[in-house]
Design a protein around this motif. Structure first.
Motif, PDB file in Angstrom:
ATOM      1  N   LYS A  15       0.829  -1.203   0.000  1.00 51.72           N
ATOM      2  CA  LYS A  15       0.000   0.000   0.000  1.00 51.72           C
ATOM      3  C   LYS A  15       0.865   1.256   0.000  1.00 51.72           C
ATOM      4  O   LYS A  15       0.545   2.243  -0.667  1.00 51.72           O
ATOM      5  N   ALA A  18       2.068   2.014  -3.402  1.00 47.61           N
ATOM      6  CA  ALA A  18       1.020   2.652  -4.212  1.00 47.61           C
ATOM      7  C   ALA A  18       0.909   4.138  -3.864  1.00 47.61           C
ATOM      8  O   ALA A  18       0.772   4.983  -4.762  1.00 47.61           O
ATOM      9  N   SER A  35      -6.890   3.656  -6.088  1.00 46.61           N
ATOM     10  CA  SER A  35      -7.180   2.288  -6.553  1.00 46.61           C
ATOM     11  C   SER A  35      -6.399   1.967  -7.823  1.00 46.61           C
ATOM     12  O   SER A  35      -5.917   0.844  -7.994  1.00 46.61           O
ATOM     13  N   LEU A  38      -2.923   1.108  -6.743  1.00 43.58           N
ATOM     14  CA  LEU A  38      -2.879  -0.251  -6.189  1.00 43.58           C
ATOM     15  C   LEU A  38      -2.834  -1.294  -7.304  1.00 43.58           C
ATOM     16  O   LEU A  38      -2.078  -2.268  -7.237  1.00 43.58           O
ATOM     17  N   TRP A  50      -5.322  -5.970  -7.824  1.00 44.28           N
ATOM     18  CA  TRP A  50      -5.030  -5.726  -6.408  1.00 44.28           C
ATOM     19  C   TRP A  50      -5.634  -6.798  -5.511  1.00 44.28           C
ATOM     20  O   TRP A  50      -5.007  -7.228  -4.543  1.00 44.28           O
ATOM     21  N   SER A  54      -3.337  -8.852  -2.837  1.00 44.82           N
ATOM     22  CA  SER A  54      -3.598  -8.645  -1.410  1.00 44.82           C
ATOM     23  C   SER A  54      -3.988  -9.952  -0.722  1.00 44.82           C
ATOM     24  O   SER A  54      -3.620 -10.191   0.425  1.00 44.82           O
TER      25      SER A  54
END
Length: 152
Positions: A15, A18, A35, A38, A50, A54
């Motif tokens: 994160k 990003a 977003s 990401l 993403w 994740s």
């Protein structure tokens, strides 16, 4: 480009990457949503989106089993950049072992304020660490708030 779970940094680091990407592009007058940043980070690591990266980053690593923590164990680390030795007083494992909430009682209190005319000493701290012993939460200079030297 990589697509290996063991090469993935913790989710908090992804994160942060990003956020850094977005800030660098904004400094060059390029607008990018968080977003979208990401998604770009995910593709840099070889994942399609993403959500996929994740999910992979949150899974426990093979070395997590070797990093067993036990109540009463003496640990070393740093909190807000200050070295400490502490006793592990609380432990909660979640996210399949990928995250652990630890409560530590420090041998010597640390000052959590960086202001010459004011101090706030803290001897007990609680934080959430990832598989690497680092918290996802960072100080204003980008360093993890809590770092534990995990046993092998």
């Amino acid at each position: 480009m990589t697509n290996s779970q063991t090469d993935l940094p913790p989710i908090g680091s992804l994160k942060q990457q990003a956020r850094n990407l977005r800030a660098q592009l904004q400094a060059r007058n390029h607008t990018l949503s968080h977003s979208a940043a990401l998604e770009m980070v995910a593709r840099q690591y070889g994942y399609k989106d993403w959500n996929t990266i994740s999910a992979k980053a949150d899974r426990p690593r093979p070395d997590v089993a070797q990093q067993a923590l036990q109540i009463g164990q003496i640990l070393r680390g740093s909190y807000l950049g200050q070295a400490f030795t502490a006793e592990l007083r609380g432990l909660q494992v979640f996210a399949g072992g990928a995250r652990r909430r630890v409560t530590l009682h420090l041998e010597q209190p640390v000052d959590v304020v960086k202001f010459d005319s004011f101090s706030a000493l803290r001897q007990r701290i609680t934080g959430i660490i990832g598989w690497d012993g680092r918290s996802a939460e960072c100080t204003s200079d980008g360093l993890p708030q809590l770092v534990l030297e995990l046993p092998n």
